[in-house]
Scaffold this motif. Sequence first.
Motif, PDB file in Angstrom:
ATOM      1  N   VAL A 184       0.819  -1.164  -0.021  1.00  0.00           N
ATOM      2  CA  VAL A 184       0.143  -0.132  -0.037  1.00  0.00           C
ATOM      3  C   VAL A 184       0.745   1.434   0.036  1.00  0.00           C
ATOM      4  O   VAL A 184       0.471   2.180  -0.832  1.00  0.00           O
ATOM      5  N   ALA A 185       1.913   1.303   0.794  1.00  0.00           N
ATOM      6  CA  ALA A 185       2.896   2.281   0.818  1.00  0.00           C
ATOM      7  C   ALA A 185       3.213   2.498  -0.689  1.00  0.00           C
ATOM      8  O   ALA A 185       3.705   3.752  -1.136  1.00  0.00           O
ATOM      9  N   LEU A 186       3.702   1.653  -1.463  1.00  0.00           N
ATOM     10  CA  LEU A 186       4.392   1.923  -2.844  1.00  0.00           C
ATOM     11  C   LEU A 186       3.428   2.330  -3.513  1.00  0.00           C
ATOM     12  O   LEU A 186       3.604   3.160  -4.433  1.00  0.00           O
ATOM     13  N   ALA A 187       2.093   1.927  -3.584  1.00  0.00           N
ATOM     14  CA  ALA A 187       1.148   2.545  -4.528  1.00  0.00           C
ATOM     15  C   ALA A 187       0.831   3.843  -3.951  1.00  0.00           C
ATOM     16  O   ALA A 187       0.811   4.902  -4.928  1.00  0.00           O
ATOM     17  N   LEU A 188       0.925   4.286  -2.739  1.00  0.00           N
ATOM     18  CA  LEU A 188       0.654   5.686  -2.507  1.00  0.00           C
ATOM     19  C   LEU A 188       1.611   6.586  -2.860  1.00  0.00           C
ATOM     20  O   LEU A 188       1.597   7.713  -3.480  1.00  0.00           O
ATOM     21  N   VAL A 189       3.115   6.111  -2.626  1.00  0.00           N
ATOM     22  CA  VAL A 189       4.140   6.987  -3.304  1.00  0.00           C
ATOM     23  C   VAL A 189       4.282   6.986  -4.807  1.00  0.00           C
ATOM     24  O   VAL A 189       4.602   8.230  -5.160  1.00  0.00           O
ATOM     25  N   VAL A 190       3.602   6.082  -5.420  1.00  0.00           N
ATOM     26  CA  VAL A 190       3.605   6.170  -6.720  1.00  0.00           C
ATOM     27  C   VAL A 190       2.772   7.345  -7.386  1.00  0.00           C
ATOM     28  O   VAL A 190       3.097   7.939  -8.155  1.00  0.00           O
ATOM     29  N   VAL A 191       1.419   7.318  -6.992  1.00  0.00           N
ATOM     30  CA  VAL A 191       0.442   8.233  -7.123  1.00  0.00           C
ATOM     31  C   VAL A 191       0.825   9.621  -6.657  1.00  0.00           C
ATOM     32  O   VAL A 191       0.842  10.654  -7.297  1.00  0.00           O
TER      33      VAL A 191
END
Length: 406
Positions: free
Chosen positions: A40-47
């Motif tokens: 989830v952290a990776l998805a948030l930082v990509v956005v």
Amino acid sequence: MNWNPEYFSEIGYLGVGLSGGTLLMWLVYLKKPARLWSTVALALVVVSFVCARINSKGHVNRIQPDRSAELVKQAALEEAKQQALLDSRSDEVSKIRFAEDGASDFLDRAGMDDADLKYFESKGGFGEPGWKREKKTRSGGGGDGSLESEIGGEDVIGGVQSEEFEADEGSEPIIMAEADMVMANRLDLLNLRLTLILLALAIFIVLYDYLRRANLYGKASRPLPLPSSWLNALTPMPPLVVSKKRHRKSARSELARLAKRGDSFVYLTDDPARVAKFPKSLRRLPFIGGREELIPASAGVDDDFIFETVWYGRSSFVVDRPERALTLLAGFLARLEQRTVSRARVSQTAHLVWDLSIPMPRETLEEAMKLAHATGFSILILREKLSKAAQAKSSPSKLEGEPIPS
């Protein structure tokens, strides 16, 4: 410093919020390491990374300094210069004004020398300068000399300009004070660098989490043929793993998982019907190639050949007879004991897979665990039955992917 809400756009503020959410997910991951939080952290930082780029190009790049005060000051300065010039030539101002006089006919041309005339013409003091009027006369005719008049009055250039203005309508500049513009650019640069650092850190944490769980039975993600030294550096492979999920996972899926890890193994069973359903090889990587050969370890195959092949990870073997399985296991343990004398270890983890209907003898299990820990092997038991000694030395929670202490 007074905060200007136009420093960022709505997308920019969304990206900043997602960056904060990334940090929150990492705090949760530190308290409870789980694949969900790192993903989830990776998805948030990509956005957040994408939002920062959109905000920089679509909003901050449109910010321009407010020049209105400068223009007013410059106009006042020009007016003061003009007035000073008129005051210095007050004796040359015509006292008599006629109805046909223009706005610039208040100066007496006859009283000026050639230098003064040229200066006032350049400043527009007499209207249009003489050199420009002469140029129009030389260009001929009463036309204006423009391209439109030459081609019949078609507004070609005007059409081109109108298209350009229409294209720029969507990027209308954002006017703010110069100090605010400088601050907006500084914050934008900080946001771009911060999201880039967070993205790199998020990728690192996801990779770390994958490698950390690779040797945890039941918690690992999709296996990949990675060097065992990478995996063991974070989580050492336990010398004994007991699978209690036979109703969910078949023996074939367990062996396929080992093959995808790039590990070799010796599969010991007493069910020839199950072995007959196995393929001749197992795929290691999908769509790329590379397969793990499954060689039947019949009585005619030399035990030394089987051991060396598994030790160096060249192929894997399958035994479907209980007598042959016990004989091969005893030979394996004897050879592993010889390797412990020289402190040799396998470069890639190898496995002894026990899938017999009878439990492994107590003394054999204890010796196998000790030798496996010293040489880099791992014992995988696919039956729920264990020796009573092993059950006494281990709580039920430790049987699921955890080593049983000797």
